[in-house]
Motif scaffolding. Structure first.
Motif, PDB file in Angstrom:
ATOM      1  N   ASN A 349       0.524  -1.122  -0.361  1.00  0.00           N
ATOM      2  CA  ASN A 349      -0.182   0.234   0.226  1.00  0.00           C
ATOM      3  C   ASN A 349       0.696   0.899   0.406  1.00  0.00           C
ATOM      4  O   ASN A 349       1.559   1.443   0.549  1.00  0.00           O
ATOM      5  N   THR A 350      -0.016   2.213  -0.399  1.00  0.00           N
ATOM      6  CA  THR A 350       0.918   3.537  -0.294  1.00  0.00           C
ATOM      7  C   THR A 350       1.070   4.967   0.266  1.00  0.00           C
ATOM      8  O   THR A 350      -0.149   4.536   0.179  1.00  0.00           O
ATOM      9  N   VAL A 351       1.643   5.362   0.939  1.00  0.00           N
ATOM     10  CA  VAL A 351       1.610   6.572   1.850  1.00  0.00           C
ATOM     11  C   VAL A 351       2.303   7.721   1.321  1.00  0.00           C
ATOM     12  O   VAL A 351       3.473   7.893   0.807  1.00  0.00           O
ATOM     13  N   SER A 352       1.521   8.542   1.059  1.00  0.00           N
ATOM     14  CA  SER A 352       2.197   9.870   0.437  1.00  0.00           C
ATOM     15  C   SER A 352       1.495  11.030   0.631  1.00  0.00           C
ATOM     16  O   SER A 352       0.193  11.493   0.592  1.00  0.00           O
ATOM     17  N   ASP A 372       6.999   4.298   0.109  1.00  0.00           N
ATOM     18  CA  ASP A 372       6.738   5.145   0.865  1.00  0.00           C
ATOM     19  C   ASP A 372       6.449   6.425  -0.604  1.00  0.00           C
ATOM     20  O   ASP A 372       7.362   6.496  -1.902  1.00  0.00           O
ATOM     21  N   GLY A 373       5.846   6.652  -0.865  1.00  0.00           N
ATOM     22  CA  GLY A 373       5.296   7.940  -1.756  1.00  0.00           C
ATOM     23  C   GLY A 373       5.855   9.204  -1.608  1.00  0.00           C
ATOM     24  O   GLY A 373       5.824  10.031  -2.652  1.00  0.00           O
ATOM     25  N   GLY A 374       6.789   9.627  -0.089  1.00  0.00           N
ATOM     26  CA  GLY A 374       7.370  10.710  -0.796  1.00  0.00           C
ATOM     27  C   GLY A 374       6.521  11.609   0.167  1.00  0.00           C
ATOM     28  O   GLY A 374       4.977  11.470   0.215  1.00  0.00           O
ATOM     29  N   GLY A 375       6.939  13.347   0.622  1.00  0.00           N
ATOM     30  CA  GLY A 375       6.333  13.804   0.836  1.00  0.00           C
ATOM     31  C   GLY A 375       5.938  13.889   1.757  1.00  0.00           C
ATOM     32  O   GLY A 375       4.358  14.560   2.693  1.00  0.00           O
ATOM     33  N   ARG A 389       9.603   3.134   9.398  1.00  0.00           N
ATOM     34  CA  ARG A 389       9.402   2.978   8.459  1.00  0.00           C
ATOM     35  C   ARG A 389       8.603   3.481   6.908  1.00  0.00           C
ATOM     36  O   ARG A 389       8.322   3.522   5.942  1.00  0.00           O
ATOM     37  N   ILE A 390       8.924   5.088   7.123  1.00  0.00           N
ATOM     38  CA  ILE A 390       8.383   6.071   6.532  1.00  0.00           C
ATOM     39  C   ILE A 390       8.633   6.979   6.030  1.00  0.00           C
ATOM     40  O   ILE A 390       9.387   7.486   7.320  1.00  0.00           O
TER      41      ILE A 390
END
Length: 395
Positions: A349-352, A372-375, A389-390
């Protein structure tokens, strides 16, 4: 001298009595009290029954109806009260009718029921309260418009649909029921918008179906806020405040799904929930669908009792993990949560682009394999690492 006999004026008709069949436009002239069976029965198309502000009262006999409208169309029933029948108003295979400014109360079963393909009807400014089951029911009936309805104090739902699709529920008020609005058993493509839901013991809105839109509603102090299952549903721009919970280890979330794909949860304000603010999880071990490809974007979550936003908070002790993947958590603001701001407990799953601040534990916590989608930005959270972990930027 001649005399002219003057007779008495002709007697005025008292109008229809209990159980009468109405076949032409009629205005009721008096209350009907203690009707032993149906109140009035519609027997033709293209007519208006105006209750004239009067009350039709039954004797609490099952399988009766205050107004029975079966198989007819272009009928308007308006301006009156139906009370103490099996159902207050019953439409059966009846299309294209209107129920306007009716008040229904204390039915044994349902207040207003549309069944057997009663499609394309219009309900405006109707009130249904204190019924033994639900206030309004759509049973296999589609494309109806229910505007400015009020359903309160009903033993089950304020408004309930089963296999009901393409309906619009707009601008209503649903209070102190078990469920505010429930659309279940494959209810697809419905719109629920602009409603106020408060004091319902379980969810404010419960959806089980595909392609539904729940938009711009306000849910205050219900057992939980909005729960939905199915695919391609949109839960957008709602305000959910002060959920209360309704049993140990259940309820109390602001917005949640037990499973489904390609749903959108966006631009909602969720505050003061007893449990999580927004939650995605799955029940595959119990026959439910996986949770895949959903988007949680642009929401504001404040003061959740537990995590602000969470993907899969629990593990089935017998079967382990089901499928929660390819979901996106992006551009949300999460503050003041009782545990993590955002917790992602499944990989892939993606977190950004999220902001997490002043949460009690981590701002963002993820397991190995989360993308980790960044930002992401985190500061003022209880754990000094801020994120796990992010990568999180700080002020």
């Amino acid at each position: 001298m001649s005399f002219i006999a003057i007779g008495a004026p002709p007697a005025q008709s008292a109008g229809p009595g209990c159980g009468a069949v109405v076949t032409k436009s009629t205005t009721l002239q008096r209350n009907l009290t203690n009707c032993p069976g149906d109140g009035l029965v519609i027997g033709a198309d293209n007519l208006t029954l105006d209750l004239g502000g009067h009350t039709i009262d039954g004797t609490a006999v099952p399988a009766t109806a205050g107004i029975r409208l079966a198989g007819h169309h272009d009928v308007t029933v308006r301006r009156g009260t139906l009370q103490e029948f099996g159902n207050g108003v019953l439409l059966d295979a009846a299309d294209g009718n209107a129920l306007v400014r009716l008040t229904v109360a204390r039915s044994i079963g349902r207040g207003v029921q549309l069944q057997n393909g009663s499609d394309g009807n219009r309900l405006e400014f109707d009130v249904s309260s204190d019924n033994g089951s639900s206030g309004f029911v759509l049973l296999a009936s589609d494309r109806n418009v229910i505007t400015h309805a009020a359903g309160s104090g009903n033993a089950f739902s304020g408004l309930q649909g089963f296999g009901a699709s393409g309906n619009r529920v707009v601008g209503g008020t649903f209070t102190a029921n078990k469920t505010g609005i429930g659309l279940e058993e494959g209810s697809n493509g419905n719109l629920v918008t602009g409603n106020v839901l408060s004091g319902n013991r379980e969810p404010a809105v419960g959806i089980d179906g595909n392609d539904n839109v729940v938009r711009g509603n306000r849910a205050d102090h219900n057992g939980w806020g909005i729960i939905f299952g199915g695919d391609r549903n949109q839960i957008v721009a709602n305000v959910v405040t002060g959920t209360l919970g309704c049993s140990p280890d259940d309820c109390g979330t602001g917005i949640e799904t037990p499973g489904g794909a390609d749903n959108l949860v966006a631009l909602n304000l969720v505050t003061g929930t007893a449990d999580q603010g927004i939650r995605l999880r799955e029940f595959e071990a119990d026959g439910g669908p996986p949770t895949i490809g959903n988007v949680i974007r642009g929401n504001v979550v404040r003061d959740a009792g537990s995590d602000g936003i969470v993907l899969q908070d629990k593990t089935n002790e017998v079967t382990g993990h089901g499928t929660v993947k390819d979901n996106l958590v992006a551009n949300n603001l999460v503050t003041g949560s009782g545990h993590d701001g955002i917790a992602v407990n499944r990989p892939a799953n993606t977190v950004s682009g999220n902001i997490a601040l002043r949460n009690r534990a981590f701002g963002i916590e993820a397991v190995n394999g989360v993308i980790d989608g960044g930002g992401n930005l985190a500061f003022g959270n209880g754990d000094p690492r801020q994120c796990l972990r992010i990568a999180c930027h700080r002020r």
